[in-house]
Motif scaffolding. Structure first.
Motif, PDB file in Angstrom:
ATOM      1  N   LYS A   1       1.092  -1.021  -0.289  1.00 40.19           N
ATOM      2  CA  LYS A   1       0.071  -0.304  -0.187  1.00 40.19           C
ATOM      3  C   LYS A   1       0.663   1.755   0.346  1.00 40.19           C
ATOM      4  CE  LYS A   1      -4.070  -2.244   1.859  1.00 40.19           C
ATOM      5  NZ  LYS A   1      -5.158  -2.111   3.376  1.00 40.19           N
ATOM      6  N   MET A   2       2.240   1.324   0.115  1.00 40.17           N
ATOM      7  CA  MET A   2       2.532   1.850   0.276  1.00 40.17           C
ATOM      8  C   MET A   2       3.797   2.060  -1.398  1.00 40.17           C
ATOM      9  SD  MET A   2       4.432   2.439   4.092  1.00 40.17           S
ATOM     10  CE  MET A   2       5.178   4.230   3.708  1.00 40.17           C
ATOM     11  N   GLY A   3       2.989   1.134  -1.747  1.00 41.39           N
ATOM     12  CA  GLY A   3       4.351   1.297  -3.914  1.00 41.39           C
ATOM     13  C   GLY A   3       5.371   0.386  -3.321  1.00 41.39           C
ATOM     14  N   TYR A   4       5.368   0.348  -2.402  1.00 38.68           N
ATOM     15  CA  TYR A   4       7.149  -1.100  -2.726  1.00 38.68           C
ATOM     16  C   TYR A   4       6.265  -2.538  -3.621  1.00 38.68           C
ATOM     17  CZ  TYR A   4       8.421   2.665   0.637  1.00 38.68           C
ATOM     18  OH  TYR A   4       8.936   3.636   1.161  1.00 38.68           O
ATOM     19  N   LYS A   5       7.544  -2.623  -3.806  1.00 38.81           N
ATOM     20  CA  LYS A   5       7.359  -4.203  -4.785  1.00 38.81           C
ATOM     21  C   LYS A   5       8.088  -5.232  -3.684  1.00 38.81           C
ATOM     22  CE  LYS A   5       8.026  -2.557  -9.685  1.00 38.81           C
ATOM     23  NZ  LYS A   5       8.076  -2.569 -10.818  1.00 38.81           N
ATOM     24  N   VAL A   6       7.176  -6.217  -3.199  1.00 38.65           N
ATOM     25  CA  VAL A   6       7.791  -6.703  -1.993  1.00 38.65           C
ATOM     26  C   VAL A   6       7.589  -7.921  -2.110  1.00 38.65           C
ATOM     27  CG1 VAL A   6       7.861  -5.063   0.198  1.00 38.65           C
ATOM     28  CG2 VAL A   6       6.080  -6.343  -0.310  1.00 38.65           C
ATOM     29  N   THR A   7       7.560  -9.406  -1.725  1.00 37.45           N
ATOM     30  CA  THR A   7       7.562 -10.532  -1.536  1.00 37.45           C
ATOM     31  C   THR A   7       7.160 -11.102  -0.949  1.00 37.45           C
ATOM     32  OG1 THR A   7       7.739 -12.513  -2.723  1.00 37.45           O
ATOM     33  CG2 THR A   7       9.550 -11.049  -2.741  1.00 37.45           C
ATOM     34  N   LEU A   8       6.623 -12.656  -0.861  1.00 42.05           N
ATOM     35  CA  LEU A   8       6.617 -13.549   0.386  1.00 42.05           C
ATOM     36  C   LEU A   8       7.571 -14.480   0.070  1.00 42.05           C
ATOM     37  CD1 LEU A   8       3.405 -15.184   1.135  1.00 42.05           C
ATOM     38  CD2 LEU A   8       4.672 -13.496   2.380  1.00 42.05           C
ATOM     39  N   ARG A   9       9.676 -14.273   1.479  1.00 40.37           N
ATOM     40  CA  ARG A   9      10.426 -15.037   0.645  1.00 40.37           C
ATOM     41  C   ARG A   9      10.525 -16.196   0.050  1.00 40.37           C
ATOM     42  NH1 ARG A   9      12.441 -15.610   6.947  1.00 40.37           N
ATOM     43  NH2 ARG A   9      10.566 -16.786   7.458  1.00 40.37           N
ATOM     44  N   PRO A  10      11.071 -16.418  -1.286  1.00 46.60           N
ATOM     45  CA  PRO A  10      10.682 -18.097  -1.367  1.00 46.60           C
ATOM     46  C   PRO A  10      12.008 -18.887  -0.853  1.00 46.60           C
ATOM     47  CG  PRO A  10      11.693 -16.237  -2.877  1.00 46.60           C
ATOM     48  CD  PRO A  10      11.226 -15.574  -1.874  1.00 46.60           C
ATOM     49  N   GLU A  11      13.153 -17.962  -0.759  1.00 45.84           N
ATOM     50  CA  GLU A  11      14.337 -18.513   0.009  1.00 45.84           C
ATOM     51  C   GLU A  11      14.985 -17.639   1.553  1.00 45.84           C
ATOM     52  OE1 GLU A  11      17.761 -19.042  -2.060  1.00 45.84           O
ATOM     53  OE2 GLU A  11      17.381 -17.570  -3.370  1.00 45.84           O
ATOM     54  N   MET A  12      15.611 -18.134   1.748  1.00 44.13           N
ATOM     55  CA  MET A  12      16.912 -17.373   2.827  1.00 44.13           C
ATOM     56  C   MET A  12      17.391 -17.207   2.688  1.00 44.13           C
ATOM     57  SD  MET A  12      15.383 -16.733   6.069  1.00 44.13           S
ATOM     58  CE  MET A  12      15.919 -16.027   7.596  1.00 44.13           C
ATOM     59  N   THR A  13      18.060 -17.125   1.729  1.00 45.73           N
ATOM     60  CA  THR A  13      19.887 -17.101   1.028  1.00 45.73           C
ATOM     61  C   THR A  13      19.917 -15.630   0.903  1.00 45.73           C
ATOM     62  OG1 THR A  13      20.408 -19.172   0.487  1.00 45.73           O
ATOM     63  CG2 THR A  13      21.490 -17.115  -0.026  1.00 45.73           C
ATOM     64  N   PRO A  14      19.315 -15.119   0.146  1.00 42.08           N
ATOM     65  CA  PRO A  14      19.545 -13.529   0.022  1.00 42.08           C
ATOM     66  C   PRO A  14      18.661 -13.000   1.232  1.00 42.08           C
ATOM     67  CG  PRO A  14      18.405 -14.310  -1.749  1.00 42.08           C
ATOM     68  CD  PRO A  14      17.794 -15.359  -0.637  1.00 42.08           C
ATOM     69  N   SER A  15      17.920 -13.684   2.055  1.00 46.48           N
ATOM     70  CA  SER A  15      17.978 -12.547   3.488  1.00 46.48           C
ATOM     71  C   SER A  15      19.107 -12.205   3.900  1.00 46.48           C
ATOM     72  CB  SER A  15      16.122 -12.838   4.070  1.00 46.48           C
ATOM     73  OG  SER A  15      15.218 -12.965   4.081  1.00 46.48           O
ATOM     74  N   LEU A  16      19.754 -13.916   4.481  1.00 48.38           N
ATOM     75  CA  LEU A  16      21.207 -13.529   5.295  1.00 48.38           C
ATOM     76  C   LEU A  16      22.319 -12.292   4.267  1.00 48.38           C
ATOM     77  CD1 LEU A  16      23.380 -15.515   6.860  1.00 48.38           C
ATOM     78  CD2 LEU A  16      23.556 -16.778   5.063  1.00 48.38           C
ATOM     79  N   ALA A  17      22.181 -12.888   2.868  1.00 53.93           N
ATOM     80  CA  ALA A  17      23.230 -11.828   2.274  1.00 53.93           C
ATOM     81  C   ALA A  17      22.852 -10.172   2.932  1.00 53.93           C
ATOM     82  CB  ALA A  17      23.175 -12.608   0.624  1.00 53.93           C
ATOM     83  N   ARG A  18      21.013 -10.330   2.494  1.00 57.41           N
ATOM     84  CA  ARG A  18      21.231  -8.708   2.921  1.00 57.41           C
ATOM     85  C   ARG A  18      21.755  -8.460   4.649  1.00 57.41           C
ATOM     86  NH1 ARG A  18      17.331  -6.646   6.039  1.00 57.41           N
ATOM     87  NH2 ARG A  18      15.787  -9.153   6.587  1.00 57.41           N
ATOM     88  N   MET A  19      21.166  -9.063   5.471  1.00 66.46           N
ATOM     89  CA  MET A  19      21.655  -8.657   6.484  1.00 66.46           C
ATOM     90  C   MET A  19      22.754  -8.901   6.399  1.00 66.46           C
ATOM     91  SD  MET A  19      18.928 -11.325   8.394  1.00 66.46           S
ATOM     92  CE  MET A  19      19.512 -11.246  10.807  1.00 66.46           C
ATOM     93  N   ILE A  20      24.330  -9.436   5.667  1.00 64.89           N
ATOM     94  CA  ILE A  20      25.931  -9.337   6.011  1.00 64.89           C
ATOM     95  C   ILE A  20      26.141  -7.936   5.694  1.00 64.89           C
ATOM     96  CG2 ILE A  20      27.869 -10.577   5.095  1.00 64.89           C
ATOM     97  CD1 ILE A  20      26.288 -12.445   7.952  1.00 64.89           C
ATOM     98  N   LEU A  21      25.451  -8.010   5.018  1.00 66.06           N
ATOM     99  CA  LEU A  21      25.752  -6.316   4.180  1.00 66.06           C
ATOM    100  C   LEU A  21      25.563  -5.377   5.138  1.00 66.06           C
ATOM    101  CD1 LEU A  21      24.554  -6.817   0.150  1.00 66.06           C
ATOM    102  CD2 LEU A  21      26.991  -6.529   1.181  1.00 66.06           C
ATOM    103  N   ALA A  22      24.384  -5.574   5.171  1.00 64.73           N
ATOM    104  CA  ALA A  22      24.200  -4.535   6.973  1.00 64.73           C
ATOM    105  C   ALA A  22      24.634  -3.959   7.306  1.00 64.73           C
ATOM    106  CB  ALA A  22      22.452  -4.613   7.308  1.00 64.73           C
ATOM    107  N   ARG A  23      26.047  -4.619   8.070  1.00 63.37           N
ATOM    108  CA  ARG A  23      26.989  -5.023   8.558  1.00 63.37           C
ATOM    109  C   ARG A  23      28.305  -4.550   8.159  1.00 63.37           C
ATOM    110  NH1 ARG A  23      25.372  -7.932  14.746  1.00 63.37           N
ATOM    111  NH2 ARG A  23      23.418  -6.979  14.574  1.00 63.37           N
ATOM    112  N   THR A  24      28.484  -4.779   7.120  1.00 62.89           N
ATOM    113  CA  THR A  24      29.539  -3.931   6.838  1.00 62.89           C
ATOM    114  C   THR A  24      29.343  -2.955   6.071  1.00 62.89           C
ATOM    115  OG1 THR A  24      29.180  -6.527   5.298  1.00 62.89           O
ATOM    116  CG2 THR A  24      31.022  -5.284   3.740  1.00 62.89           C
TER     117      THR A  24
END
Length: 459
Positions: free
Chosen positions: A84-107
């Protein structure tokens, strides 16, 4: 019609809503949750015994994490939408990209991670993919993930395979039941390069070749030729290469152009697995390439040796994924995903799921309504003493009904709160499992509820 469809049809006219969950999803009734918790407990115990830390992330993710351009099925299977805010989102189909995002957040901007390496994390997320439902495949599933970030050597792959085989051993599955097929994307890249496959074509070719078991060699060749413009002779050679069942056989087919570093890694992997004690689970299989484009090195896939089920789990090295998401340095990563659906099928086939009945220590019952508040006081005291207590919120007319209820919920003891005992500062405890009916009930002081275990030492 299947049993589920028949059940849905039978109940369709009884209620104004559908009582079945959406197609491809599952309800977990308490008896199902006991099995799920038992299995997840094994997942967690193994991961923690390997000194991995648990993490989690939102089930709702940024769609852009999964929009890779290698023709992966996963990009077509997402439950994605614009919020409803115009963001393109998805129910996660796998977890690895979320892990990568979290690692990058602390890089840092220079590409240095702020965390101590290696990172060893695990999770059991629910994942969603809109795909054809079949045995062992749903549109939602839970997936045990273990990942190691920051280790370049093959020892990381070996450690993860050791965790997988430890889980199998712990639940009673042997190397006669399952195996782990191992291959190297690095080796296959060098072989395909000999066949004229460019670096840009390699990942899309692997995505197609990964369908070999599903659609057969003829359809794979057809897709390679028609969709990726691979010459037919080259496509046929690729399929021939995939038939190799040992590293030596692969070298014989392909000659001197095979990536030697990749071959050395495979040899080291098998040697380390032997020392670790799980080499009997492993086999080399050149047809295993995995269907996700980000894999860069060793890949592996677990299968049941009877051939009845689809892949049990899979994983591999993905050293360039964080670079795809903007990391200025290549970060070595390796991990696996282990779905809950197929392993449950296998455990049921092998009769390896233990009896998991509902249990409680006590049912606390009031003699009548006037004693109900006092019974609640006893229930609180027993819980404070560590007991699992089912409080009977409505007194029964006959004590036999209380005993019957206690048996049905798996309780061993009934604490009956009645006026005579209460006036003496006591509560009567009956052991429903005691064989000696002359000693199966005792009175316990209200100020000594914590001593209930010592009252029944055989409990």
């Amino acid at each position: 019609k299947g049993k589920k469809e028949e059940k849905a049809a039978a109940t369709a006219n009884k209620f104004p809503i559908s009582v079945e969950p959406p197609m491809g999803t599952r309800d977990f009734y308490p008896e199902d949750m006991r099995v799920r918790n038992w299995m997840f407990g094994h997942f967690r115990d193994v991961a923690k015994s390997f000194a991995f830390q648990e993490y989690d992330a939102p089930v709702l993710e940024h769609e852009e994490l999964y929009k890779r351009k290698a023709g992966e099925e996963i990009t077509q299977q997402m439950y994605n939408f614009v919020d409803k805010m115009g963001y393109k989102v998805t129910l996660r189909p796998e977890m690895t990209p979320s892990l990568a995002r979290m690692i990058l957040a602390r890089t840092t901007e220079s590409g240095e991670t702020k965390m101590m390496l290696p990172v060893k994390w695990f999770s059991i997320p629910q994942c969603w993919r809109f795909e054809t439902t079949q045995r062992g495949r749903k549109r939602e599933h839970y997936q045990w993930n273990m990942d190691i970030v920051g280790v370049k050597s093959i020892g990381a792959e070996v450690e993860l395979m050791a965790a997988i085989t430890t889980f199998f051993t712990n639940v009673g599955i042997t190397s006669k039941d399952v195996g782990i097929k191992v291959n190297s994307r690095k080796v296959m890249a060098s072989i395909l390069k000999q066949q004229g496959i460019s670096d840009a074509q390699f990942a899309p070719v692997c995505v197609v070749v990964d369908k070999l078991d599903k659609i057969g060699p003829e359809e794979v060749i057809k897709e390679l030729v028609q969709n990726l413009s691979v010459p037919k002779a080259t496509a046929e050679t690729i399929i021939k290469t995939m038939s190799a069942r040992s590293v030596d056989e692969l070298k014989a087919i392909c000659g001197a152009g095979v990536d030697q570093e990749g071959l050395d890694e495979l040899a080291e992997l098998f040697a380390q697995a032997k020392e670790y004690g799980f080499a009997d689970f492993l086999i080399f299989d050149a047809s295993v390439v995995r269907g996700l484009a980000y894999y860069t090195g060793v890949v592996f896939e677990c299968f049941d040796r009877s051939g009845e089920l689809r892949a049990i789990c899979g994983g591999g090295r993905y050293d360039r994924l964080l670079s795809l998401y903007g990391s200025k340095q290549e970060v070595p990563c390796v991990g696996f995903g282990f779905g809950d659906c197929v392993i449950l099928e296998l455990l049921q086939m092998k009769n390896l799921i233990p009896p998991l009945a509902q249990t409680a220590d006590f049912v606390v019952a009031a003699f009548d309504k006037t004693m109900l508040a006092k019974a609640m006081n006893v229930a609180a005291g027993l819980r404070n003493a560590g007991a699992v207590v089912d409080m009977q919120c409505e007194p029964k007319k006959k004590i036999a009904q209380t005993f019957d209820y206690a048996n049905r919920v798996g309780a061993r003891f009934v604490a009956l709160v009645a006026p005579d005992e209460w006036d003496k500062g006591m509560v009567r405890i009956k052991d429903l499992r005691a064989e000696d009916k002359t000693t199966n009930q005792k009175d316990l002081k209200l100020d000594s509820l914590a001593d209930w275990v010592s009252l029944f030492p055989d409990a």
